[in-house]
Motif scaffolding. Structure first.
Motif, PDB file in Angstrom:
ATOM      1  N   GLY A 281       0.855  -1.277   0.065  1.00  0.00           N
ATOM      2  CA  GLY A 281      -0.140  -0.145   0.007  1.00  0.00           C
ATOM      3  C   GLY A 281       0.894   1.244   0.038  1.00  0.00           C
ATOM      4  O   GLY A 281       0.285   2.434  -0.163  1.00  0.00           O
TER       5      GLY A 281
ATOM      6  N   LEU B  77      -6.079  -7.216   1.970  1.00  0.00           N
ATOM      7  CA  LEU B  77      -4.478  -7.643   2.215  1.00  0.00           C
ATOM      8  C   LEU B  77      -4.103  -8.839   3.076  1.00  0.00           C
ATOM      9  O   LEU B  77      -3.352  -9.607   2.536  1.00  0.00           O
ATOM     10  CB  LEU B  77      -3.775  -6.496   2.873  1.00  0.00           C
ATOM     11  CG  LEU B  77      -2.344  -6.835   3.243  1.00  0.00           C
ATOM     12  CD1 LEU B  77      -1.507  -6.879   1.881  1.00  0.00           C
ATOM     13  CD2 LEU B  77      -1.679  -5.370   3.781  1.00  0.00           C
TER      14      LEU B  77
ATOM     15  N   ASP C  82      -2.076  -0.620  -8.314  1.00  0.00           N
ATOM     16  CA  ASP C  82      -2.523  -0.758  -7.217  1.00  0.00           C
ATOM     17  C   ASP C  82      -4.114  -0.709  -7.074  1.00  0.00           C
ATOM     18  O   ASP C  82      -4.457   0.417  -7.495  1.00  0.00           O
ATOM     19  CB  ASP C  82      -2.035   0.248  -6.450  1.00  0.00           C
ATOM     20  CG  ASP C  82      -2.808   0.178  -4.893  1.00  0.00           C
ATOM     21  OD1 ASP C  82      -3.251  -0.722  -4.386  1.00  0.00           O
ATOM     22  OD2 ASP C  82      -2.515   1.240  -3.905  1.00  0.00           O
TER      23      ASP C  82
ATOM     24  N   HIS D  34      -5.997  -1.993  -4.744  1.00  0.00           N
ATOM     25  CA  HIS D  34      -6.197  -2.066  -3.147  1.00  0.00           C
ATOM     26  C   HIS D  34      -7.115  -0.742  -2.757  1.00  0.00           C
ATOM     27  O   HIS D  34      -6.865   0.287  -2.977  1.00  0.00           O
ATOM     28  CB  HIS D  34      -5.079  -2.526  -2.278  1.00  0.00           C
ATOM     29  CG  HIS D  34      -5.435  -2.421  -0.857  1.00  0.00           C
ATOM     30  ND1 HIS D  34      -5.004  -1.497   0.044  1.00  0.00           N
ATOM     31  CD2 HIS D  34      -6.003  -3.634  -0.111  1.00  0.00           C
ATOM     32  CE1 HIS D  34      -5.449  -2.057   1.144  1.00  0.00           C
ATOM     33  NE2 HIS D  34      -6.219  -3.080   1.193  1.00  0.00           N
TER      34      HIS D  34
ATOM     35  N   THR E 201      -4.430   0.183   6.142  1.00  0.00           N
ATOM     36  CA  THR E 201      -3.621  -1.144   6.104  1.00  0.00           C
ATOM     37  C   THR E 201      -3.317  -1.341   7.456  1.00  0.00           C
ATOM     38  O   THR E 201      -2.274  -0.664   8.175  1.00  0.00           O
ATOM     39  CB  THR E 201      -2.491  -0.895   5.147  1.00  0.00           C
ATOM     40  OG1 THR E 201      -2.792  -0.579   4.027  1.00  0.00           O
ATOM     41  CG2 THR E 201      -1.618  -2.362   4.951  1.00  0.00           C
ATOM     42  N   ARG E 202      -3.765  -2.418   7.754  1.00  0.00           N
ATOM     43  CA  ARG E 202      -3.834  -2.562   9.608  1.00  0.00           C
ATOM     44  C   ARG E 202      -2.346  -3.017   9.968  1.00  0.00           C
ATOM     45  O   ARG E 202      -1.858  -3.805   9.251  1.00  0.00           O
ATOM     46  CB  ARG E 202      -4.660  -3.817   9.881  1.00  0.00           C
ATOM     47  CG  ARG E 202      -6.146  -3.302  10.064  1.00  0.00           C
ATOM     48  CD  ARG E 202      -7.074  -4.093  10.386  1.00  0.00           C
ATOM     49  NE  ARG E 202      -6.964  -5.496   9.966  1.00  0.00           N
ATOM     50  CZ  ARG E 202      -7.940  -6.122   9.091  1.00  0.00           C
ATOM     51  NH1 ARG E 202      -8.537  -5.186   8.541  1.00  0.00           N
ATOM     52  NH2 ARG E 202      -7.636  -7.241   8.608  1.00  0.00           N
TER      53      ARG E 202
ATOM     54  N   GLU F 108      -1.653  -6.724   9.566  1.00  0.00           N
ATOM     55  CA  GLU F 108      -1.489  -7.008   8.099  1.00  0.00           C
ATOM     56  C   GLU F 108      -0.078  -6.905   7.819  1.00  0.00           C
ATOM     57  O   GLU F 108       0.598  -7.517   6.900  1.00  0.00           O
ATOM     58  CB  GLU F 108      -2.491  -6.421   7.099  1.00  0.00           C
ATOM     59  CG  GLU F 108      -3.771  -7.060   7.292  1.00  0.00           C
ATOM     60  CD  GLU F 108      -4.754  -6.080   6.682  1.00  0.00           C
ATOM     61  OE1 GLU F 108      -6.009  -6.678   6.234  1.00  0.00           O
ATOM     62  OE2 GLU F 108      -4.771  -4.877   6.371  1.00  0.00           O
ATOM     63  N   LEU F 109       0.446  -5.351   8.001  1.00  0.00           N
ATOM     64  CA  LEU F 109       1.863  -5.073   7.705  1.00  0.00           C
ATOM     65  C   LEU F 109       2.733  -5.910   8.412  1.00  0.00           C
ATOM     66  O   LEU F 109       3.681  -6.192   7.706  1.00  0.00           O
ATOM     67  CB  LEU F 109       2.053  -3.581   8.038  1.00  0.00           C
ATOM     68  CG  LEU F 109       0.973  -2.680   7.389  1.00  0.00           C
ATOM     69  CD1 LEU F 109       1.285  -1.169   8.042  1.00  0.00           C
ATOM     70  CD2 LEU F 109       1.115  -2.511   5.933  1.00  0.00           C
TER      71      LEU F 109
ATOM     72  N   ARG G 174      -5.793   6.756   3.089  1.00  0.00           N
ATOM     73  CA  ARG G 174      -5.106   5.354   3.435  1.00  0.00           C
ATOM     74  C   ARG G 174      -4.254   5.884   4.537  1.00  0.00           C
ATOM     75  O   ARG G 174      -4.122   4.974   5.587  1.00  0.00           O
ATOM     76  CB  ARG G 174      -4.169   4.909   2.460  1.00  0.00           C
ATOM     77  CG  ARG G 174      -3.157   3.840   2.959  1.00  0.00           C
ATOM     78  CD  ARG G 174      -2.549   3.113   1.944  1.00  0.00           C
ATOM     79  NE  ARG G 174      -3.640   2.151   0.973  1.00  0.00           N
ATOM     80  CZ  ARG G 174      -3.405   1.754  -0.241  1.00  0.00           C
ATOM     81  NH1 ARG G 174      -2.211   2.051  -0.972  1.00  0.00           N
ATOM     82  NH2 ARG G 174      -4.327   1.083  -0.930  1.00  0.00           N
TER      83      ARG G 174
ATOM     84  N   THR H  72      -4.632   4.443   8.265  1.00  0.00           N
ATOM     85  CA  THR H  72      -3.490   3.808   8.785  1.00  0.00           C
ATOM     86  C   THR H  72      -3.102   4.249  10.262  1.00  0.00           C
ATOM     87  O   THR H  72      -2.661   3.677  10.990  1.00  0.00           O
ATOM     88  CB  THR H  72      -2.239   3.486   7.780  1.00  0.00           C
ATOM     89  OG1 THR H  72      -2.945   2.773   6.628  1.00  0.00           O
ATOM     90  CG2 THR H  72      -1.229   2.355   8.343  1.00  0.00           C
TER      91      THR H  72
END
Length: 294
Positions: A69, A80, A104, A106, A111-112, A115-116, A205, A209
């Motif tokens: 992301g 993701l 991209d 997405h 973006t949690r 997940e990262l 985003r 985030t």
């Protein structure tokens, strides 16, 4: 910028095409040298970490990645989490120009952190990097600590520069104000990196985030880490102030080092690369001594 030459690599991690930057030793897959992996802060790509990567030279393998992301890491997916659970890909090879990037699709939302962290774990596996020294910067510290909490064997040590989010500033407006205070304290040459990377990621985003990151309590996880840790912060950093970092070190107890870089603000890897590189090298040597002693 003089120093080690860096190369762009692309890897398919599940359904996500991820961009990385590596030095010659990492590109060659040299397992005879310590490996250092750098993880960028919120909204950014790897590029602003490159002064420190170059300062590390070629004595050890050095790698960094654009988290999904952000920067050049893109993928055609709606979740993701499910994209990362797709069959892991293999190394995609070297791309001469770092400006090339994948499409991209997405959604532009959060973006949690979980997940990262999983993306980092999976990227290390795809690139066959075993137990590196993980270097987090700002929000990247939260990603690194979450990853090591989930998979303790994936790091031999941590170097955390400007870990976020301080308890006393754990609110959206408070944190944005701190970032605004920091801005004039950074080198003007950092501005093009910030503008380009923030525009690429998009405000929705970035803010979503950030909201997710503000819910994370890094202070609850750090005392459970069982590898050596050094925390580095700038003496003039309003985002991750020395007092906050001092408190984290006390929480972790003996064996954790605090290094305050005189004159530095938040972006130490960009403004004071040699000072940060020296701490990374010191940690890599410490890990090697521990390994030999065992």
């Amino acid at each position: 910028m003089t120093g080690a030459e860096l190369h762009t690599v692309w890897d398919q991690v599940g359904a996500v095409r991820m961009r990385g930057r590596v030095n010659a030793r990492a590109l060659a897959g040299d397992r005879g040298a310590p490996h250092v992996v750098l993880v960028h802060g919120l909204g950014m790509a790897t590029d602003y970490l490159e002064p420190t990567m170059r300062a590390l030279g070629n004595e050890m393998a050095v790698s960094a990645l654009d988290l999904p992301g952000f920067g050049g890491s893109r993928g055609e997916y709606r979740s993701l989490d499910s994209a990362l659970r797709a069959p892991l890909g293999m190394t995609g090879g070297v791309i001469p120009s770092e400006r090339s990037e994948s499409r991209d699709t997405h959604p532009a939302g959060a973006t949690r952190l979980s997940e990262l962290a999983q993306a980092l774990i999976d990227w290390l596996r795809v690139r066959e990097i075993v137990a590196p020294v993980l270097v987090g910067q700002s929000h990247g510290c939260q990603v690194v600590v979450e990853a090591v909490t989930r998979a303790p064997g994936h790091a031999s040590a941590l170097v955390l520069n400007a870990p976020t989010m301080p308890v006393e500033h754990r609110g959206m407006l408070a944190m944005l104000w701190r970032v605004a205070i920091d801005a004039p304290r950074e080198p003007l040459s950092l501005v093009p990196h910030v503008v380009r990377d923030y525009l690429r990621a998009g405000p929705v985003r970035i803010l979503a985030t950030l909201q997710d990151a503000l819910r994370d309590g890094i202070e609850e996880k750090l005392p459970t880490i069982r590898v050596p840790v050094t925390i580095v912060t700038g003496a003039r950093d309003p985002v991750s102030p020395p007092a906050w970092c001092e408190w984290l070190v006390r929480l972790m107890g003996a064996g954790t080092r605090l290094v305050v870089v005189p004159g530095a603000a938040h972006a130490v890897p960009f403004s004071h690369p040699h000072e940060l590189a020296a701490e990374i090298v010191a940690m890599a040597r410490r890990v090697e001594v521990i390994r030999v002693d065992r």
